[in-house]
Write an enzyme that holds these catalytic residues in place. Structure first.
Site, PDB file in Angstrom:
ATOM      1  N   ASN A 278       6.160  25.987-116.250  1.00 38.33           N
ATOM      2  CA  ASN A 278       6.904  26.969-115.068  1.00 38.33           C
ATOM      3  C   ASN A 278       6.139  26.913-113.879  1.00 38.33           C
ATOM      4  O   ASN A 278       4.892  27.176-113.916  1.00 38.33           O
ATOM      5  CB  ASN A 278       7.174  28.336-115.478  1.00 38.33           C
ATOM      6  CG  ASN A 278       8.016  29.112-114.476  1.00 38.33           C
ATOM      7  OD1 ASN A 278       9.044  28.740-114.199  1.00 38.33           O
ATOM      8  ND2 ASN A 278       7.375  29.904-113.851  1.00 38.33           N
ATOM      9  N   GLU A 279       6.771  26.449-112.982  1.00 32.91           N
ATOM     10  CA  GLU A 279       6.025  26.427-111.403  1.00 32.91           C
ATOM     11  C   GLU A 279       4.507  26.383-111.475  1.00 32.91           C
ATOM     12  O   GLU A 279       3.621  27.302-110.787  1.00 32.91           O
ATOM     13  CB  GLU A 279       6.293  28.020-110.987  1.00 32.91           C
ATOM     14  CG  GLU A 279       7.864  28.048-110.575  1.00 32.91           C
ATOM     15  CD  GLU A 279       7.951  29.170-109.585  1.00 32.91           C
ATOM     16  OE1 GLU A 279       7.187  30.063-109.255  1.00 32.91           O
ATOM     17  OE2 GLU A 279       9.314  29.467-109.366  1.00 32.91           O
TER      18      GLU A 279
ATOM     19  N   GLU B 124      16.224  27.980-111.049  1.00 33.42           N
ATOM     20  CA  GLU B 124      15.921  29.355-110.620  1.00 33.42           C
ATOM     21  C   GLU B 124      16.455  29.233-109.328  1.00 33.42           C
ATOM     22  O   GLU B 124      15.792  28.327-108.432  1.00 33.42           O
ATOM     23  CB  GLU B 124      14.520  29.862-110.616  1.00 33.42           C
ATOM     24  CG  GLU B 124      13.838  30.124-111.856  1.00 33.42           C
ATOM     25  CD  GLU B 124      12.315  30.891-111.837  1.00 33.42           C
ATOM     26  OE1 GLU B 124      12.267  31.432-110.606  1.00 33.42           O
ATOM     27  OE2 GLU B 124      11.723  30.590-112.779  1.00 33.42           O
TER      28      GLU B 124
HETATM   29  O1  AHR Z   1      12.495  34.796-111.269  1.00 34.79           O
HETATM   30  C1  AHR Z   1      11.271  35.463-110.915  1.00 34.79           C
HETATM   31  C2  AHR Z   1      10.128  34.666-110.688  1.00 34.79           C
HETATM   32  O2  AHR Z   1      10.303  33.769-109.671  1.00 34.79           O
HETATM   33  C3  AHR Z   1       9.806  33.881-111.892  1.00 34.79           C
HETATM   34  O3  AHR Z   1       9.074  34.476-113.036  1.00 34.79           O
HETATM   35  C4  AHR Z   1       9.046  32.502-111.415  1.00 34.79           C
HETATM   36  O4  AHR Z   1       9.334  31.428-112.115  1.00 34.79           O
HETATM   37  C5  AHR Z   1       9.611  32.675-110.049  1.00 34.79           C
HETATM   38  O5  AHR Z   1       8.578  32.701-109.039  1.00 34.79           O
END
Ligand code: AHR
Length: 503
Positions: free
Chosen positions: A175-176, A295
């Site tokens: 993730n990210e 997201e």
């Molecule tokens: O959804 C909130 C946060 O936003 C998540 O944990 C992250 O992946 C994004 O920066």
């Protein structure tokens, strides 16, 4: 701007983009704040079922029309050990969640999540930890989840009560990891190498997985573009999708730009598609990488950042429980229009998140649950978008925005289902103060009668739904809509999201 604007467009089956992809209507459950604990899981709640799941939240999830749910993070996953969350509850460790400065009790984990997805009728999309962990832990998790039995980890799953393998198909490779805030943040090269090795090993366990490589955590990242390019150069053969994340902040008082957020999403999608196709061209491959927009939402992120880091390592604290307005719902409806318009390349999308944390569903511990304003455009789009997505090009005036330049006042998309004959139009009027008079030529889809016309708008654009007034903002009938000789006529209020169904 005049006080009434004229807009026209035609709904044409030749403008087909792709079939409506059901995975567009995904959402996201992270171990963050009260999304899991006192959100979907609360064993002491009056509506709790035998698994401790809140039945009221399950019902609202089904009503929302969610199809895929990403889990367990988010930033949380980058320092998560999945095995902490399975097996006997009393033996599960309490751990520091570095992402959100909280204590993770691990009372809810993969096996509970999988039971919850079965009850909610949604597909799981599991993110693995490529922040502090790597290939071995990813393969272990896959063995636990997807191998029928006869190995250490698959037998452990069976012993934990899940006889049948879960058959999880969609997996996010971290993730990210482009973000310096991420535990285990990496350069594109470091990440790309780890992602390809992990993907290869995972495919040896289950070949037909849908694997998502991390793209940029926002199109404002300084590495946006070069990150996608380098990661895809390193992973192209083994991954199916690249992720996109985007949050739009209503907080800075620039309503005109905020209402045009979908223009930014359009640009984000087409830029990533272009980069992915360029990589394909260089490699002389016909394989195409699609986008997992896993997201997206409206989020007062500036307000959240100003609060700083949580102190004292609380359990399930109230964090980013944004209360959504009418304008926020209009933007969410518009972002879904953008996602549908890109159905040819966006193969999954997740509204972040599902419960309490920047969410369409809100709950109180031991108490009520209710639908936020953004619940409504999502639920209606998921329920009625069917068949083919048709691109719409409105002849509409533009307005000036500080962030995105000139943007058309109207944005719209249609779906047409040749089997049922149903056509559905989703339309946003982004003007702050001016109603739009719409004339739409619907002869191409042979629309004969009006089935329903709804709008979400309000003279008070800041109105919200609360525990005390859960239905303050709901979609209402859009009056005065007519269909005569193949022309649909409607007056769309300023700052509105509308849905018109024709049969
Ligand atoms: O959804 C909130 C946060 O936003 C998540 O944990 C992250 O992946 C994004 O920066």
């Amino acid at each position: 701007m005049p006080m009434l604007m004229q807009v026209s467009f035609s709904v044409d089956p030749d403008h087909r983009v792709a079939r409506v992809n059901r995975r567009t209507f995904g959402s996201f459950v992270e171990h963050m704040g009260r999304c899991v604990y006192t959100g979907l899981y609360e064993p002491d709640h009056p509506t709790a079922d035998e698994d401790g799941f809140r039945r009221d939240v399950l019902e609202l999830t089904r009503e929302l029309g969610v199809t895929v749910v990403r889990y367990p993070g988010g930033n949380f996953v980058s320092n998560y050990r999945w095995e902490d969350g399975v097996g006997a509850r009393e033996l599960r460790p309490r751990r520091l969640d570095l992402a959100w400065g909280s204590i993770e009790t691990n009372q809810f984990g993969l096996d509970q999540f999988m039971r919850w997805t079965a009850k909610a009728g949604v597909e799981p999309m599991i993110a693995i930890n490529l922040g502090t962990r790597g290939v071995q832990e990813a393969v272990d998790l896959l063995e636990y989840a997807n191998v029928p039995r006869g190995t250490k980890l698959s037998d452990w799953r069976v012993a934990n009560g899940a006889e049948q393998p879960y058959g999880i198909r969609m997996w996010c490779l971290g993730n990210e990891l482009d973000g310096p805030w991420q535990v285990g943040h990496k350069t594109a090269h470091e990440y790309g190498r780890l992602a390809i090795q992990t993907a290869r090993a995972m495919r040896q366990v289950t070949p037909d997985l849908v694997l998502v490589a991390c793209g940029s955590s926002s199109s404002n990242m300084p590495t946006f573009g070069s990150w996608e390019n380098q990661v895809l150069e390193l992973t192209y053969e083994e991954v199916d999708c690249i992720s996109c994340h985007a949050y739009y902040d209503p907080g800075d008082g620039d309503l005109a730009s905020f209402l045009a957020s979908a223009a930014d999403m359009d640009h984000f999608v087409s830029t990533v598609v272009e980069i992915a196709d360029e990589v394909a061209e260089n490699r002389r491959t016909s394989k195409r990488i699609n986008l997992s927009f896993d997201e997206w939402n409206v989020w007062s992120i500036g307000r959240h950042q100003a609060l700083g880091r949580l102190q004292g390592w609380p359990v399930a604290p109230r964090i980013i429980e944004d209360e959504y307005t009418v304008a926020d719902a209009v933007v969410v409806g518009n972002l879904l229009i953008s996602l549908l318009r890109h159905s040819d390349r966006v193969s999954a999308a997740c509204l972040a998140q599902l419960v309490n944390v920047i969410a369409p569903i809100r709950t109180e511990p031991g108490g009520a649950s209710w639908r936020q304003t953004i619940f409504h455009p999502f639920a209606l789009t998921s329920r009625y978008a069917a068949g083919n997505v048709l691109r719409i090009e409105p002849a509409a005036p533009s307005y000036e925005t500080a962030k995105y330049g000139d943007v058309p006042v109207i944005d719209a998309v249609a779906t047409h289902d040749p089997d049922s004959g149903q056509t559905v139009l989703f339309i946003v009027n982004r003007s702050i103060d001016t109603a739009v008079e719409l004339n739409a030529d619907v002869r191409g889809v042979q629309a004969r009668s009006l089935a329903e016309a709804l709008t979400l708008s309000d003279p008070d654009q800041k109105a919200t739904n609360t525990e005390g007034q859960p239905n303050r903002v709901i979609p209402r009938a859009l009056d005065g809509v007519t269909l005569t000789d193949g022309t649909l006529h409607a007056a769309l209020p300023p700052v509105s999201w509308s849905m018109v169904r024709l049969s």
